[in-house]
Design a protein around this motif. Structure first.
Motif, short mmCIF file in Angstrom:
data_model
loop_
_atom_site.label_atom_id
_atom_site.label_comp_id
_atom_site.label_asym_id
_atom_site.label_seq_id
_atom_site.Cartn_x
_atom_site.Cartn_y
_atom_site.Cartn_z
N ASP A 118 42.17 53.03 39.27
CA ASP A 118 40.87 52.65 39.83
C ASP A 118 40.30 51.40 39.16
OD1 ASP A 118 40.33 53.70 37.35
OD2 ASP A 118 38.70 55.02 38.02
N GLY A 119 41.15 50.70 38.41
CA GLY A 119 40.69 49.48 37.75
C GLY A 119 40.09 49.69 36.38
N ASN A 120 40.12 50.93 35.87
CA ASN A 120 39.60 51.20 34.53
C ASN A 120 40.76 51.30 33.55
OD1 ASN A 120 36.57 51.56 34.59
ND2 ASN A 120 37.15 52.94 36.26
N SER A 121 41.17 50.16 33.02
CA SER A 121 42.30 50.14 32.10
C SER A 121 41.97 50.91 30.82
CB SER A 121 42.68 48.70 31.75
OG SER A 121 41.63 48.08 31.03
N ASN A 158 44.06 50.51 27.92
CA ASN A 158 44.41 49.60 26.84
C ASN A 158 43.41 48.43 26.80
OD1 ASN A 158 45.67 47.62 25.15
ND2 ASN A 158 47.65 48.59 25.52
N VAL A 159 42.82 48.19 25.65
CA VAL A 159 41.74 47.20 25.54
C VAL A 159 42.21 45.75 25.69
CG1 VAL A 159 40.33 48.71 24.11
CG2 VAL A 159 41.92 47.10 23.01
N ILE A 160 43.52 45.53 25.68
CA ILE A 160 43.99 44.15 25.86
C ILE A 160 44.03 43.76 27.33
CG2 ILE A 160 45.36 44.30 23.75
CD1 ILE A 160 47.87 44.36 25.54
N TRP A 161 43.90 44.75 28.22
CA TRP A 161 43.92 44.47 29.66
C TRP A 161 42.53 44.70 30.22
CZ3 TRP A 161 48.56 48.10 29.23
CH2 TRP A 161 49.70 47.35 28.90
N PRO A 162 42.01 43.79 31.01
CA PRO A 162 40.63 43.90 31.49
C PRO A 162 40.42 45.04 32.48
CG PRO A 162 41.75 42.13 32.63
CD PRO A 162 42.68 42.59 31.55
N ARG A 163 39.23 45.57 32.44
CA ARG A 163 38.82 46.50 33.48
C ARG A 163 38.45 45.69 34.71
NH1 ARG A 163 35.01 50.77 30.13
NH2 ARG A 163 36.74 52.08 29.42
N LEU A 164 38.95 46.09 35.85
CA LEU A 164 38.68 45.39 37.10
C LEU A 164 37.67 46.15 37.96
CD1 LEU A 164 42.34 44.34 38.04
CD2 LEU A 164 40.67 43.12 36.62
N ALA A 165 37.44 47.40 37.64
CA ALA A 165 36.51 48.23 38.41
C ALA A 165 35.11 47.63 38.38
CB ALA A 165 36.49 49.65 37.86
N GLY A 166 34.54 47.41 39.56
CA GLY A 166 33.19 46.89 39.67
C GLY A 166 33.08 45.39 39.50
N GLN A 167 34.21 44.72 39.26
CA GLN A 167 34.17 43.27 39.08
C GLN A 167 33.88 42.58 40.42
OE1 GLN A 167 33.44 40.40 37.64
NE2 GLN A 167 34.82 40.98 35.94
N ASN A 168 33.15 41.47 40.36
CA ASN A 168 32.83 40.72 41.57
C ASN A 168 34.11 40.28 42.28
OD1 ASN A 168 30.03 40.81 41.03
ND2 ASN A 168 30.22 39.08 39.64
N ALA A 169 34.22 40.60 43.55
CA ALA A 169 35.43 40.28 44.31
C ALA A 169 35.67 38.78 44.34
CB ALA A 169 35.32 40.84 45.74
N SER A 170 34.62 37.99 44.45
CA SER A 170 34.79 36.54 44.51
C SER A 170 35.42 36.01 43.22
CB SER A 170 33.46 35.85 44.76
OG SER A 170 32.52 36.19 43.75
N TYR A 171 35.05 36.60 42.09
CA TYR A 171 35.64 36.19 40.81
C TYR A 171 37.11 36.61 40.74
CZ TYR A 171 36.72 36.14 35.82
OH TYR A 171 37.33 35.91 34.60
N LEU A 172 37.41 37.83 41.19
CA LEU A 172 38.80 38.30 41.17
C LEU A 172 39.68 37.44 42.08
CD1 LEU A 172 38.32 42.18 41.20
CD2 LEU A 172 39.01 40.73 39.28
N VAL A 173 39.15 37.06 43.22
CA VAL A 173 39.93 36.19 44.12
C VAL A 173 40.25 34.88 43.41
CG1 VAL A 173 39.82 34.77 46.21
CG2 VAL A 173 39.10 37.16 46.29
N LYS A 174 39.26 34.29 42.76
CA LYS A 174 39.49 33.03 42.05
C LYS A 174 40.56 33.19 40.97
CE LYS A 174 37.37 29.39 39.26
NZ LYS A 174 38.55 29.29 38.37
N GLN A 175 40.46 34.26 40.19
CA GLN A 175 41.42 34.44 39.10
C GLN A 175 42.84 34.67 39.63
OE1 GLN A 175 40.34 33.71 35.98
NE2 GLN A 175 38.49 33.32 37.19
N LEU A 176 42.97 35.48 40.65
CA LEU A 176 44.30 35.73 41.22
C LEU A 176 44.89 34.45 41.82
CD1 LEU A 176 43.70 39.24 42.83
CD2 LEU A 176 45.31 38.70 40.98
N MET A 177 44.06 33.67 42.49
CA MET A 177 44.55 32.42 43.05
C MET A 177 44.90 31.42 41.94
SD MET A 177 44.71 33.06 46.20
CE MET A 177 45.05 31.45 46.94
#
Length: 203
Positions: free
Chosen positions: A44-47, A49-68
């Motif tokens: 569900d995006g709640n990692s 391990n603390v070295i990997w970011p939690r993605l749950a609740g993150q702004n979709a526009s920001y995630l799109v930018k990072q993935l691109m």
């Protein structure tokens, strides 16, 4: 019409297209595409391990930018470049929309750092002319979706501090206009850890 005006119009249209695409995203299709992502980031995006970011609740526009940015190589990470490279542009939008709908769990943080972290987040660091984080990341740490600024609330503080260090040493360089690099390069590790703990405590 001048070249600068044309560019501004094109940028506006691109932003509008991105918003429209996110609004029309297929969240279930996005969830289906996250099977491999779950190994690091959690189903569900709640990692964990603390070295990997939690993605749950993150702004979709920001995630799109990072993935691109990972796909293009603008943001460097061998694992993520490989993972993002398997996604179509439509997949990227759907995956980002899915994670935005998920609820982040509470992060662990060092309470002894909260007071110093709050001072930095809300007031900046006057001695080094570092602006307050609140201006871009909002009072509650939810970021600014329109500007593609990330939500920081309930993120692993270790991950946030690591990203600040990468901005400081230049190994991460996909921030618009050098914004984060210009701030992080003037911050001490102690200051990074303090503000990272504070935003992790925000809800």
């Amino acid at each position: 019409m001048k070249a600068s005006q044309i560019k501004a119009v094109m940028l506006g249209l691109t932003g509008l297209m991105a918003v429209t695409s996110l609004q029309a995203a297929d969240i279930e299709a996005g969830k289906a595409k996250t099977a491999l992502c779950g190994g690091c980031h959690g189903a569900d995006g709640n990692s964990v391990n603390v070295i990997w970011p939690r993605l749950a609740g993150q702004n979709a526009s920001y995630l799109v930018k990072q993935l691109m940015d990972f796909k293009s190589g603008k943001r460097a990470d061998a694992t993520m470049q490989g993972m993002a490279g398997t996604l179509s542009d439509e997949d990227v939008i759907n995956v980002a929309a899915y994670y935005e709908t998920q609820k982040p769990t509470e992060a662990k943080f060092n309470e002894e750092l909260l007071a110093k972290g709050e001072t930095i987040y809300r007031g900046g660091i006057t001695d080094i002319s570092a602006s307050a984080c609140i201006g871009c990341h909002s009072p509650d740490g939810s970021g600014n979706a329109d500007a593609k600024f990330p939500a920081l609330q309930q993120q692993h503080p270790e991950y946030i501090a690591a990203q600040l260090m990468k901005f400081k040493n230049g190994t991460r360089a996909n921030d618009a206009g050098l914004m984060m690099r210009n701030i992080a390069k003037r911050m001490s590790e102690e200051e990074m850890n303090a503000v990272s703990a504070y935003v992790a405590a925000l809800k």
